[in-house]
Design an enzyme around this catalytic site. Sequence first.
Site, PDB file in Angstrom:
ATOM      1  CB  ALA A  96      78.411 -16.956  13.320  1.00 29.24           C
ATOM      2  N   GLY A 109      76.318 -11.512  10.016  1.00 29.15           N
ATOM      3  CA  GLY A 109      76.552  -9.876  10.100  1.00 29.15           C
ATOM      4  C   GLY A 109      75.824  -9.033  11.087  1.00 29.15           C
ATOM      5  N   GLY A 130      74.428 -10.788  13.678  1.00 25.31           N
ATOM      6  CA  GLY A 130      74.468 -11.799  14.977  1.00 25.31           C
ATOM      7  C   GLY A 130      75.715 -11.462  15.741  1.00 25.31           C
ATOM      8  CG  ASP A 180      75.279 -19.145  12.856  1.00 19.91           C
ATOM      9  OD1 ASP A 180      75.143 -19.747  11.712  1.00 19.91           O
ATOM     10  OD2 ASP A 180      75.141 -17.754  12.904  1.00 19.91           O
ATOM     11  NE  ARG A 195      66.499  -6.014   0.577  1.00 19.86           N
ATOM     12  CZ  ARG A 195      65.918  -4.799  -0.062  1.00 19.86           C
ATOM     13  NH1 ARG A 195      65.634  -4.672  -1.162  1.00 19.86           N
ATOM     14  NH2 ARG A 195      66.074  -3.535   0.682  1.00 19.86           N
ATOM     15  CG  ASN A 213      65.942 -15.803   5.181  1.00 14.90           C
ATOM     16  OD1 ASN A 213      66.921 -16.513   5.142  1.00 14.90           O
ATOM     17  ND2 ASN A 213      66.048 -14.434   5.207  1.00 14.90           N
ATOM     18  CB  SER A 222      64.937 -13.940   9.579  1.00 19.61           C
ATOM     19  OG  SER A 222      65.672 -14.457  10.704  1.00 19.61           O
ATOM     20  CG  ASN A 223      63.776  -8.648   5.925  1.00 26.26           C
ATOM     21  OD1 ASN A 223      62.919  -8.310   6.419  1.00 26.26           O
ATOM     22  ND2 ASN A 223      65.244  -8.205   5.918  1.00 26.26           N
ATOM     23  CG  ASP A 282      61.676  -0.095   9.501  1.00 29.06           C
ATOM     24  OD1 ASP A 282      62.399   0.027   8.293  1.00 29.06           O
ATOM     25  OD2 ASP A 282      60.886  -1.068   9.549  1.00 29.06           O
ATOM     26  CG  HIS A 316      61.292  -4.331   7.963  1.00 29.92           C
ATOM     27  ND1 HIS A 316      61.680  -3.247   8.481  1.00 29.92           N
ATOM     28  CD2 HIS A 316      62.282  -5.455   7.623  1.00 29.92           C
ATOM     29  CE1 HIS A 316      63.192  -3.299   8.147  1.00 29.92           C
ATOM     30  NE2 HIS A 316      63.411  -4.344   7.461  1.00 29.92           N
TER      31      HIS A 316
HETATM   32  N1  LIG Z   1      64.291  -6.706  10.506  1.00 34.17           N
HETATM   33  C1  LIG Z   1      65.384  -5.940   9.912  1.00 34.17           C
HETATM   34  O1  LIG Z   1      65.036  -4.644  10.071  1.00 34.17           O
HETATM   35  C2  LIG Z   1      66.275  -6.590   9.287  1.00 34.17           C
HETATM   36  C3  LIG Z   1      66.468  -7.813   8.745  1.00 34.17           C
HETATM   37  N2  LIG Z   1      67.567  -8.339   8.228  1.00 34.17           N
HETATM   38  C4  LIG Z   1      67.500  -9.678   7.945  1.00 34.17           C
HETATM   39  O2  LIG Z   1      68.237 -10.251   8.864  1.00 34.17           O
HETATM   40  C5  LIG Z   1      68.916 -11.474   8.552  1.00 34.17           C
HETATM   41  C6  LIG Z   1      70.275 -11.973   8.535  1.00 34.17           C
HETATM   42  O3  LIG Z   1      71.154 -10.894   8.022  1.00 34.17           O
HETATM   43  P1  LIG Z   1      72.613 -10.791   8.223  1.00 34.17           P
HETATM   44  O4  LIG Z   1      73.174 -11.036   9.595  1.00 34.17           O
HETATM   45  O5  LIG Z   1      73.318  -9.896   7.391  1.00 34.17           O
HETATM   46  O6  LIG Z   1      73.032 -12.155   7.248  1.00 34.17           O
HETATM   47  P2  LIG Z   1      74.362 -12.979   7.329  1.00 34.17           P
HETATM   48  O7  LIG Z   1      74.500 -14.113   6.495  1.00 34.17           O
HETATM   49  O8  LIG Z   1      75.461 -12.334   7.737  1.00 34.17           O
HETATM   50  O9  LIG Z   1      74.177 -13.858   8.884  1.00 34.17           O
HETATM   51  C7  LIG Z   1      73.082 -14.778   8.931  1.00 34.17           C
HETATM   52  C8  LIG Z   1      73.510 -15.848   9.669  1.00 34.17           C
HETATM   53  O10 LIG Z   1      72.694 -16.666   9.794  1.00 34.17           O
HETATM   54  C9  LIG Z   1      73.165 -18.075  10.207  1.00 34.17           C
HETATM   55  N3  LIG Z   1      72.019 -19.034   9.804  1.00 34.17           N
HETATM   56  C10 LIG Z   1      71.782 -19.672   8.340  1.00 34.17           C
HETATM   57  N4  LIG Z   1      70.766 -20.567   8.466  1.00 34.17           N
HETATM   58  C11 LIG Z   1      70.780 -20.987  10.059  1.00 34.17           C
HETATM   59  C12 LIG Z   1      69.980 -21.887  10.764  1.00 34.17           C
HETATM   60  N5  LIG Z   1      69.304 -22.537  10.329  1.00 34.17           N
HETATM   61  N6  LIG Z   1      70.105 -21.591  12.119  1.00 34.17           N
HETATM   62  C13 LIG Z   1      70.933 -20.763  12.519  1.00 34.17           C
HETATM   63  N7  LIG Z   1      71.793 -19.758  11.968  1.00 34.17           N
HETATM   64  C14 LIG Z   1      71.553 -19.830  10.554  1.00 34.17           C
HETATM   65  C15 LIG Z   1      74.408 -18.035   8.917  1.00 34.17           C
HETATM   66  O11 LIG Z   1      75.145 -19.063   9.157  1.00 34.17           O
HETATM   67  C16 LIG Z   1      74.606 -16.636   9.274  1.00 34.17           C
HETATM   68  O12 LIG Z   1      75.665 -16.639  10.267  1.00 34.17           O
HETATM   69  C17 LIG Z   1      68.394 -11.347   7.019  1.00 34.17           C
HETATM   70  O13 LIG Z   1      67.346 -12.154   6.507  1.00 34.17           O
HETATM   71  C18 LIG Z   1      68.146  -9.884   6.535  1.00 34.17           C
HETATM   72  O14 LIG Z   1      67.590  -9.712   5.488  1.00 34.17           O
HETATM   73  C19 LIG Z   1      68.666  -7.376   8.009  1.00 34.17           C
HETATM   74  C20 LIG Z   1      68.600  -6.203   8.313  1.00 34.17           C
HETATM   75  C21 LIG Z   1      67.447  -5.493   9.152  1.00 34.17           C
HETATM   76  O1  LIG Z   2      66.942  -4.133   3.581  1.00 37.18           O
HETATM   77  C1  LIG Z   2      67.366  -5.435   3.685  1.00 37.18           C
HETATM   78  O2  LIG Z   2      67.195  -6.156   2.968  1.00 37.18           O
HETATM   79  C2  LIG Z   2      67.732  -5.636   5.325  1.00 37.18           C
HETATM   80  C3  LIG Z   2      66.595  -4.925   6.187  1.00 37.18           C
HETATM   81  O3  LIG Z   2      65.552  -5.259   6.401  1.00 37.18           O
HETATM   82  C4  LIG Z   2      66.805  -3.508   6.338  1.00 37.18           C
HETATM   83  O4  LIG Z   2      68.011  -2.855   6.336  1.00 37.18           O
HETATM   84  O5  LIG Z   2      65.820  -2.825   6.705  1.00 37.18           O
END
Ligand SMILES: NC(=O)C1=CN([C@@H]2O[C@H](COP(=O)(O)OP(=O)(O)OC[C@H]3O[C@@H](n4cnc5c(N)ncnc54)[C@H](O)[C@@H]3O)[C@@H](O)[C@H]2O)C=CC1
Ligand SMILES: O=C([O-])CC(=O)C(=O)O
Length: 358
Positions: free
Chosen positions: A55, A57, A59, A79, A126, A139, A163-164, A195, A222
Amino acid sequence: MQQPTSGANQRIARIAAHLHPPTLQIEGESSGLGRMDCRAKGGSPGFKVAVLGAAGGIGQPLAMLMKINPLVSVLHLYDVVNTPGVTADISHMDTNAVVRGFLGQQQLEDALAGMDIVIIPAGVPRKPGMTRDDLFNINAGIVKTLCEGIAKCCPKAIVNLISNPVNSTVPIAAEVFKKVGTYDPKRLLGVTMLDVVRANTFVAEVLGLDPREVDVPVVGGHAGVTILPLLSQVKPSCSLTPTEIDYLTDRIQNGGTEVVEAKAGAGSATLSMAYAAAKFADACLRGLRGDAGVIECAYVASTVTELPFFASKVRLGRAGIEEIYSLGPLNEYERTGLEKAKKELAGSIQKGVSFVRK
Ligand SMILES: NC(=O)C1=CN([C@@H]2O[C@H](COP(=O)(O)OP(=O)(O)OC[C@H]3O[C@@H](n4cnc5c(N)ncnc54)[C@H](O)[C@@H]3O)[C@@H](O)[C@H]2O)C=CC1
Ligand SMILES: O=C([O-])CC(=O)C(=O)O
């Protein structure tokens, strides 16, 4: 007004039953109590994919892209908030996959049972001024709990961890799986595809090419300096000036921060990440199907360097990771970058391992 015929009545009753299911029984499966089930019949060939954090951003658009993927027959959306709405919405798309929603910890096991691939974008993003490591405290626990569920309910699933901080969450997942005896390093992949997507885009911009024709290997990890684009290995081969190399390396390493700052407190990359995650999951699915030559960069258990985890090109197949490629020839600039990357990565890996072993 015209009265519907009895055939039409039956059809309407059938649709109404789908919209307000009593306790729907899926063929060959037991239905989870209170689960949202948006189509009673599945069974078409394809893979079962779960998105945890569906649910959020990332997801939501990721769930949409997986619903479009013809290799997916069943899509589970889990979620701790808002999955009923997201599931109802996505289930109206006229594509093949059957969509089911799962809400809250008590439905985690139902969400995971029988999955071939589990994609994890659950956790906090972040805000400006934060590093990815600043997300560790929240996280790490979320990833640990979700991986405990995977070990119990679908220990053979391929895990795509988003997840970061990825540099630490992948070691956390590995330790959780080791603890319960289900660890298979071939099936655990940290998603660094964004990346590569960024590197392809920025390099194409500089060279005046179509980004779809450009392939830039990005290795290491990353976060910041651990993101190491190998610009000497760009395909098609090209020669970049030292100024271009400095500009590109800096922009690729700080692409995430560029988005965090532009969003000014409203989160980090979600749309480009959903695209990258869907592209990476599709590669995993094609590997599972048995396609030849599926090669992508990912952060995995590795012997390419002395570190236990490292991102490099990997070949994906029926067992998950089937081959991990060495870094190839590096120039002086890249060798210096590699040393910096390894130093930071070592600490992040240790932090993840200690979190589970403590
Ligand atoms: N690997 C990569 O390249 C990237 C990683 N990320 C990471 O992805 C993660 C999510 O980012 P967004 O979607 O923007 O955040 P967001 O806050 O919009 O969505 C995260 C979702 O996780 C859910 N959540 C929280 N605790 C949970 C649990 N215990 N079980 C299941 N769901 C749970 C929340 O309810 C929320 O819907 C962050 O840690 C972000 O840093 C973001 C961009 C790139
Ligand atoms: O920068 C962040 O926090 C999210 C991420 O990992 C990316 O966009 O590469």
